[in-house]
Design a protein around this motif. Structure first.
Motif, PDB file in Angstrom:
ATOM      1  N   GLU A   1      13.335  -9.152 -11.616  1.00  0.00           N
ATOM      2  CA  GLU A   1      12.889  -8.159 -12.601  1.00  0.00           C
ATOM      3  C   GLU A   1      11.427  -7.829 -12.366  1.00  0.00           C
ATOM      4  O   GLU A   1      10.602  -8.727 -12.198  1.00  0.00           O
ATOM      5  CB  GLU A   1      13.084  -8.711 -14.024  1.00  0.00           C
ATOM      6  N   THR A   2      11.109  -6.528 -12.347  1.00  0.00           N
ATOM      7  CA  THR A   2       9.722  -6.072 -12.183  1.00  0.00           C
ATOM      8  C   THR A   2       9.459  -4.884 -13.114  1.00  0.00           C
ATOM      9  O   THR A   2      10.394  -4.258 -13.629  1.00  0.00           O
ATOM     10  CB  THR A   2       9.433  -5.596 -10.739  1.00  0.00           C
ATOM     11  N   GLU A   3       8.170  -4.592 -13.300  1.00  0.00           N
ATOM     12  CA  GLU A   3       7.778  -3.342 -13.946  1.00  0.00           C
ATOM     13  C   GLU A   3       6.587  -2.770 -13.186  1.00  0.00           C
ATOM     14  O   GLU A   3       5.739  -3.522 -12.701  1.00  0.00           O
ATOM     15  CB  GLU A   3       7.384  -3.572 -15.417  1.00  0.00           C
ATOM     16  N   ALA A   4       6.532  -1.443 -13.111  1.00  0.00           N
ATOM     17  CA  ALA A   4       5.428  -0.766 -12.437  1.00  0.00           C
ATOM     18  C   ALA A   4       4.400  -0.302 -13.461  1.00  0.00           C
ATOM     19  O   ALA A   4       4.762   0.134 -14.559  1.00  0.00           O
ATOM     20  CB  ALA A   4       5.957   0.433 -11.644  1.00  0.00           C
ATOM     21  N   TYR A   5       3.113  -0.419 -13.092  1.00  0.00           N
ATOM     22  CA  TYR A   5       2.016   0.088 -13.920  1.00  0.00           C
ATOM     23  C   TYR A   5       1.071   0.887 -13.040  1.00  0.00           C
ATOM     24  O   TYR A   5       0.773   0.488 -11.916  1.00  0.00           O
ATOM     25  CB  TYR A   5       1.282  -1.075 -14.609  1.00  0.00           C
ATOM     26  N   HIS A   6       0.620   2.033 -13.573  1.00  0.00           N
ATOM     27  CA  HIS A   6      -0.241   2.934 -12.789  1.00  0.00           C
ATOM     28  C   HIS A   6      -1.341   3.501 -13.683  1.00  0.00           C
ATOM     29  O   HIS A   6      -1.101   3.783 -14.859  1.00  0.00           O
ATOM     30  CB  HIS A   6       0.601   4.073 -12.190  1.00  0.00           C
TER      31      HIS A   6
ATOM     32  N   GLU B   1      -0.934   0.274  -3.836  1.00  0.00           N
ATOM     33  CA  GLU B   1      -1.594   1.535  -3.498  1.00  0.00           C
ATOM     34  C   GLU B   1      -2.990   1.303  -2.911  1.00  0.00           C
ATOM     35  O   GLU B   1      -3.395   0.175  -2.686  1.00  0.00           O
ATOM     36  CB  GLU B   1      -1.600   2.482  -4.704  1.00  0.00           C
ATOM     37  N   ARG B   2      -3.680   2.407  -2.611  1.00  0.00           N
ATOM     38  CA  ARG B   2      -4.949   2.320  -1.892  1.00  0.00           C
ATOM     39  C   ARG B   2      -6.048   1.745  -2.781  1.00  0.00           C
ATOM     40  O   ARG B   2      -5.987   1.879  -4.001  1.00  0.00           O
ATOM     41  CB  ARG B   2      -5.359   3.711  -1.409  1.00  0.00           C
ATOM     42  N   PRO B   3      -7.066   1.123  -2.166  1.00  0.00           N
ATOM     43  CA  PRO B   3      -8.232   0.707  -2.957  1.00  0.00           C
ATOM     44  C   PRO B   3      -8.803   1.911  -3.695  1.00  0.00           C
ATOM     45  O   PRO B   3      -8.818   3.019  -3.159  1.00  0.00           O
ATOM     46  CB  PRO B   3      -9.219   0.200  -1.895  1.00  0.00           C
ATOM     47  N   GLY B   4      -9.200   1.695  -4.949  1.00  0.00           N
ATOM     48  CA  GLY B   4      -9.680   2.802  -5.760  1.00  0.00           C
ATOM     49  C   GLY B   4      -8.611   3.364  -6.675  1.00  0.00           C
ATOM     50  O   GLY B   4      -8.925   4.061  -7.629  1.00  0.00           O
TER      51      GLY B   4
ATOM     52  N   GLU C   1       0.832  -1.202   0.000  1.00  0.00           N
ATOM     53  CA  GLU C   1       0.000   0.000   0.000  1.00  0.00           C
ATOM     54  C   GLU C   1       0.870   1.257   0.000  1.00  0.00           C
ATOM     55  O   GLU C   1       0.766   2.114   0.869  1.00  0.00           O
ATOM     56  CB  GLU C   1      -0.954  -0.017   1.204  1.00  0.00           C
ATOM     57  N   ARG C   2       1.767   1.343  -0.964  1.00  0.00           N
ATOM     58  CA  ARG C   2       2.702   2.462  -1.120  1.00  0.00           C
ATOM     59  C   ARG C   2       2.767   2.798  -2.602  1.00  0.00           C
ATOM     60  O   ARG C   2       2.249   2.049  -3.438  1.00  0.00           O
ATOM     61  CB  ARG C   2       4.105   2.039  -0.640  1.00  0.00           C
ATOM     62  N   PRO C   3       3.437   3.908  -2.965  1.00  0.00           N
ATOM     63  CA  PRO C   3       3.582   4.229  -4.388  1.00  0.00           C
ATOM     64  C   PRO C   3       4.159   3.041  -5.161  1.00  0.00           C
ATOM     65  O   PRO C   3       5.119   2.412  -4.728  1.00  0.00           O
ATOM     66  CB  PRO C   3       4.547   5.412  -4.385  1.00  0.00           C
ATOM     67  N   VAL C   4       3.543   2.746  -6.302  1.00  0.00           N
ATOM     68  CA  VAL C   4       3.866   1.516  -7.030  1.00  0.00           C
ATOM     69  C   VAL C   4       5.335   1.461  -7.457  1.00  0.00           C
ATOM     70  O   VAL C   4       5.925   0.378  -7.544  1.00  0.00           O
ATOM     71  CB  VAL C   4       2.905   1.364  -8.236  1.00  0.00           C
ATOM     72  N   LEU C   5       5.945   2.627  -7.712  1.00  0.00           N
ATOM     73  CA  LEU C   5       7.356   2.632  -8.114  1.00  0.00           C
ATOM     74  C   LEU C   5       8.256   2.160  -6.972  1.00  0.00           C
ATOM     75  O   LEU C   5       9.238   1.445  -7.200  1.00  0.00           O
ATOM     76  CB  LEU C   5       7.777   4.035  -8.567  1.00  0.00           C
ATOM     77  N   GLU C   6       7.915   2.557  -5.755  1.00  0.00           N
ATOM     78  CA  GLU C   6       8.694   2.085  -4.597  1.00  0.00           C
ATOM     79  C   GLU C   6       8.550   0.586  -4.420  1.00  0.00           C
ATOM     80  O   GLU C   6       9.529  -0.126  -4.170  1.00  0.00           O
ATOM     81  CB  GLU C   6       8.200   2.784  -3.310  1.00  0.00           C
ATOM     82  N   VAL C   7       7.320   0.107  -4.549  1.00  0.00           N
ATOM     83  CA  VAL C   7       7.087  -1.326  -4.354  1.00  0.00           C
ATOM     84  C   VAL C   7       7.815  -2.124  -5.433  1.00  0.00           C
ATOM     85  O   VAL C   7       8.434  -3.158  -5.141  1.00  0.00           O
ATOM     86  CB  VAL C   7       5.583  -1.641  -4.366  1.00  0.00           C
ATOM     87  N   ALA C   8       7.759  -1.633  -6.677  1.00  0.00           N
ATOM     88  CA  ALA C   8       8.417  -2.355  -7.777  1.00  0.00           C
ATOM     89  C   ALA C   8       9.907  -2.516  -7.507  1.00  0.00           C
ATOM     90  O   ALA C   8      10.492  -3.576  -7.718  1.00  0.00           O
ATOM     91  CB  ALA C   8       8.186  -1.609  -9.094  1.00  0.00           C
ATOM     92  N   ARG C   9      10.523  -1.452  -7.022  1.00  0.00           N
ATOM     93  CA  ARG C   9      11.958  -1.498  -6.721  1.00  0.00           C
ATOM     94  C   ARG C   9      12.242  -2.410  -5.525  1.00  0.00           C
ATOM     95  O   ARG C   9      13.167  -3.211  -5.546  1.00  0.00           O
ATOM     96  CB  ARG C   9      12.468  -0.077  -6.454  1.00  0.00           C
ATOM     97  N   ASP C  10      11.393  -2.294  -4.491  1.00  0.00           N
ATOM     98  CA  ASP C  10      11.637  -3.053  -3.258  1.00  0.00           C
ATOM     99  C   ASP C  10      11.349  -4.543  -3.413  1.00  0.00           C
ATOM    100  O   ASP C  10      11.813  -5.353  -2.603  1.00  0.00           O
ATOM    101  CB  ASP C  10      10.790  -2.483  -2.120  1.00  0.00           C
ATOM    102  N   LEU C  11      10.569  -4.896  -4.441  1.00  0.00           N
ATOM    103  CA  LEU C  11      10.263  -6.327  -4.620  1.00  0.00           C
ATOM    104  C   LEU C  11      11.459  -7.095  -5.189  1.00  0.00           C
ATOM    105  O   LEU C  11      11.518  -8.324  -5.073  1.00  0.00           O
ATOM    106  CB  LEU C  11       9.047  -6.505  -5.540  1.00  0.00           C
ATOM    107  N   ILE C  12      12.401  -6.395  -5.811  1.00  0.00           N
ATOM    108  CA  ILE C  12      13.609  -7.075  -6.311  1.00  0.00           C
ATOM    109  C   ILE C  12      14.352  -7.676  -5.121  1.00  0.00           C
ATOM    110  O   ILE C  12      14.643  -6.990  -4.146  1.00  0.00           O
ATOM    111  CB  ILE C  12      14.535  -6.094  -7.052  1.00  0.00           C
TER     112      ILE C  12
END
Length: 201
Positions: free
Chosen positions: A36-41, A84-87, A10-21
């Motif tokens: 390897e990951t990619e972020a989508y928003h 990120e948040r619901p919605g 539940e954080r900005p998707v770019l942060e999560v994408a990086r932290d999931l590596i």
DNA sequence: CATGGGATTGACT
DNA sequence: GTCAATCCCATGC
């Protein structure tokens, strides 16, 4: 190892994408380190959520920490982690893993769909792509919407002290918003899908 | 209801 | 390098 909790996602998707590596995807007897990951928003047109809430994107707009699975080219299943948040429609596409458990089963699953067994002999060919890793782990569309924090598909944290060097690059395989550098790779890891990101010189 | 486009992969020239 | 497989689902009539 305990699975990552909902607040991780539940954080900005770019942060999560990086932290999931460096984190680990587990399902059944199989597991692999995310390389390897990619972020989508929803704010950019390459994201399925760009079109708004439809039957397909229902999971994307739901709570963080769920699995968003969809069929690509009618052939492959792609695994995402909703963020990120619901919605807010946002998710991280898991693009490649370094296999760490269940390699024998992975080889059997991957071999089934191939005419030649040569490639699956290499461990680095088992999960080096978003369609490959779901096939290797046996993850299907029926897992769409399942909870990554409590369900059968789990993601556990990066082992401390093993955080990889991360390369940032433009996303691949898309036709819209191709300029955004929202692809993240573990530098030099041979399990990353092709084309490999351009390393900084 | 008909159409068309993919967040891919693997085979082939 | 090119290209087809194959199906979900968004869109438009």
């Amino acid at each position: 190892m305990k699975a990552l909790a909902a607040d991780f996602y539940e954080r900005p998707v770019l942060e999560v994408a990086r932290d999931l590596i460096g984190c680990v995807v587990e399902y059944g007897d199989g597991a692999g380190v995310i390389v390897e990951t990619e972020a989508y928003h929803q704010s950019e047109p390459a994201c399925h959520a760009f079109v708004g809430l439809t039957p397909r994107t229902r999971t994307l707009f739901g709570p963080a920490g769920r699995a968003y699975l969809y069929s690509s080219y009618g052939i492959h299943v792609l695994l995402n982690a909703v963020c990120e948040r619901p919605g807010i429609g946002a998710a991280v596409l898991i693009r490649a893993l370094e296999p760490v458990a269940g390699l024998t089963t992975m080889r059997i699953r991957r071999q089934r769909a191939r005419s030649s067994p040569v490639q699956v002999a290499r461990a680095t060919e088992l999960c080096s792509g978003p369609g490959k890793l779901t096939q290797a782990l046996g993850i299907g569309l029926e897992m769409n919407g399942s909870d990554l924090t409590t369900g059968a598909v789990r993601i556990t944290p990066c082992r401390s002290g093993c955080e990889p060097v991360i390369l940032t690059a433009p996303r691949i395989g898309i036709t819209k918003a191709i300029d955004l550098p929202w692809r993240f790779c573990a530098a030099g890891n041979p399990n990353v899908s092709k084309p490999w990101p351009q390393p900084p010189r």
